[in-house]
Design a protein around this motif. Structure first.
Motif, mmCIF file in Angstrom:
data_model
loop_
_atom_site.group_PDB
_atom_site.id
_atom_site.type_symbol
_atom_site.label_atom_id
_atom_site.label_comp_id
_atom_site.label_asym_id
_atom_site.label_seq_id
_atom_site.Cartn_x
_atom_site.Cartn_y
_atom_site.Cartn_z
ATOM 1 N N SER A 116 0.825 -1.208 0.000
ATOM 2 C CA SER A 116 0.000 0.000 0.000
ATOM 3 C C SER A 116 0.864 1.266 0.000
ATOM 4 C CB SER A 116 -0.925 0.025 1.220
ATOM 5 O OG SER A 116 -1.719 -1.129 1.297
ATOM 6 N N TRP A 138 2.490 6.156 -1.631
ATOM 7 C CA TRP A 138 2.747 7.313 -0.770
ATOM 8 C C TRP A 138 3.334 8.508 -1.527
ATOM 9 C CZ3 TRP A 138 0.976 8.521 3.824
ATOM 10 C CH2 TRP A 138 1.543 9.603 4.502
ATOM 11 N N THR A 157 -2.999 5.893 -0.532
ATOM 12 C CA THR A 157 -2.259 5.004 0.370
ATOM 13 C C THR A 157 -3.157 4.498 1.493
ATOM 14 O OG1 THR A 157 -0.191 6.189 -0.086
ATOM 15 C CG2 THR A 157 -0.262 4.794 1.891
ATOM 16 N N PHE A 158 -3.880 5.421 2.115
ATOM 17 C CA PHE A 158 -4.732 5.039 3.238
ATOM 18 C C PHE A 158 -5.928 4.192 2.780
ATOM 19 C CE2 PHE A 158 -2.829 8.875 5.397
ATOM 20 C CZ PHE A 158 -2.097 8.131 6.305
ATOM 21 N N LEU A 180 -6.426 0.516 4.216
ATOM 22 C CA LEU A 180 -7.671 0.144 4.894
ATOM 23 C C LEU A 180 -8.273 -1.118 4.293
ATOM 24 C CD1 LEU A 180 -9.971 0.755 6.897
ATOM 25 C CD2 LEU A 180 -10.991 2.219 5.126
#
Length: 307
Positions: free
Chosen positions: A237, A241, A248-249, A253
Motif C-alpha cells: 500500500s 505514498w 495510500t490510506f 484500509l
C-alpha cells in the motif's frame, strides 16, 4: 435430461457463444485495472483526456482484443479439463458450439489486430500486452496449470499486466512507484482470490486433475498462505505514498480489512463459508480500490484543468 441440456446449449445465440469463448467477464474486470493505470498516468504526468485521446482509444481497443485472444486460446487448450468441471462444462469449446479451428483463427486475428492497436498507443504498451498474452497462454495455461500448485502465482503475472498497458500507453516510464504499486497489488490480489475459488470448487479441480493449492496441500495450508500474501499486500500500500496519501490510506484500509476478515472468519466459519466470504470481499476490494484510483485521477485531472 442430458439430451435436453445438450440441445439447449446448442441453441444459444452466436453473441453468447462468442462472449463465452473470449471470456467477456474477465475482459470487463481487467479493463477496470487497465483504466486505473491509464488515468493514473494521465494525472501523474499532467495530461488531459483530450491530450491523449488517440492513445486512450487504441489502448482500449487493443486491450479488449488481447484479453479476448488470451481467453480464447485458454478455452481451446483447456477444453478437456473444462468438460469435467461443472462451472466450465458448457463452454462453447466443450459443447462443440464453436469449432477449435474457428476459435484459433479468431484468437489469432484478435492478437494481431490487438497488438497493432497497442503499438499505435505506444510500442511499450504493445510489449506489455504481448507479455500478458504470452504468460497467460504458455507459462500458465500450457505449462504450470496442470503441473504445480504455483500455477496461480505464474498466472498472476499476466493478470497484473492491464495496469501496465494503460500506464505505458500514456507514458514510457513504468518504474514509477504508483504503477509498481498497482502492478504488485494486482499480482498479490489474485492469490487470495483464486485460492478462495479453488476451495469452493475443490472437488471439481480434483476431478480434473488440476493441482490447485487446496487440492494438494489442503485448506489449512491455503489459509496460511493467503494470510502471508495479505501481509505483503498491506505493505505494498505504501508504494502509493509518493503520489497520494489518500490512495495510500484507502489501499491500506482495504488490505487490513481483508486480513482481519481472513483471520477472524476462518475461526468462526467452515472452509466453504470462509472461502465464499473471501471471494466476495476480493471482488469488492478490487472494484473499490481501482475505481477509487480512476475517480481520484480523473478528479485530479479536472481540478488541474481549471486551476
Amino acid at each position: 435430461m442430458q439430451r435436453e441440456e445438450s440441445v439447449a446449449t446448442r441453441n444459444r445465440p452466436m453473441s453468447n457463444i462468442l462472449a463465452q469463448t473470449v471470456k467477456t467477464g474477465i475482459i470487463k474486470s481487467n479493463l477496470i485495472t487497465m483504466f486505473a493505470g491509464l488515468t493514473l498516468a494521465l494525472y501523474t504526468y499532467h495530461f488531459s483526456l483530450l491530450d491523449k485521446l488517440p492513445e486512450i482509444l487504441f489502448a482500449t481497443i487493443g486491450s479488449i482484443l488481447i484479453m479476448g485472444a488470451a481467453g480464447a486460446f485458454n478455452n481451446v487448450y483447456d477444453r478437456d479439463i473444462d468438460s469435467v468441471m461443472e462451472r466450465t462444462k458448457n463452454r462453447p469449446t466443450v459443447t462443440g458450439d464453436i469449432s477449435t479451428k474457428t476459435v484459433l483463427w479468431l484468437a489469432s486475428l484478435m492478437t494481431i489486430i490487438g497488438l497493432v492497436a497497442l503499438v499505435l498507443a505506444s510500442p511499450l504498451a504493445a510489449i506489455m500486452g504481448f507479455l500478458g498474452l504470452f504468460f497467460y497462454v504458455v507459462p500458465y495455461t500450457m505449462w504450470t496449470k496442470r503441473r504445480t500448485v504455483y500455477n496461480t502465482e505464474v498466472g498472476s503475472i499476466s493478470g497484473a499486466m492491464p495496469p501496465l498497458i494503460g500506464w505505458a500507453a500514456i507514458h514510457p516510464d513504468i518504474t514509477h512507484p504508483a504503477i509498481l504499486g498497482l502492478f504488485i497489488i494486482m499480482v498479490i490480489w489474485q492469490m487470495p482470490h483464486f485460492y478462495a475459488i479453488a476451495i469452493r470448487k475443490h472437488d471439481e479441480y480434483k476431478a480434473a486433475g488440476v493441482p490447485m493449492l487446496p487440492v494438494v496441500k489442503g485448506a489449512r495450508r491455503t489459509y496460511i498462505q493467503t494470510n502471508v500474501y495479505l501481509v505483503i499486500l498491506i505493505a505494498s500500500s505504501f508504494l502509493f505514498w509518493s503520489l497520494s496519501a489518500g490512495l495510500t490510506f484507502m489501499a491500506l484500509l482495504l488490505n487490513i480489512l481483508w486480513l482481519v476478515l481472513s483471520v477472524f472468519g476462518y475461526r468462526k466459519m467452515d472452509s466453504q463459508k470462509w472461502s465464499k466470504t473471501m471471494f466476495i470481499y476480493s471482488l469488492i476490494h478490487m472494484t473499490v480500490l481501482f475505481s477509487t484510483v480512476i475517480i481520484y485521477s480523473l478528479m485530479g485531472i479536472i481540478f488541474k484543468l481549471y486551476q
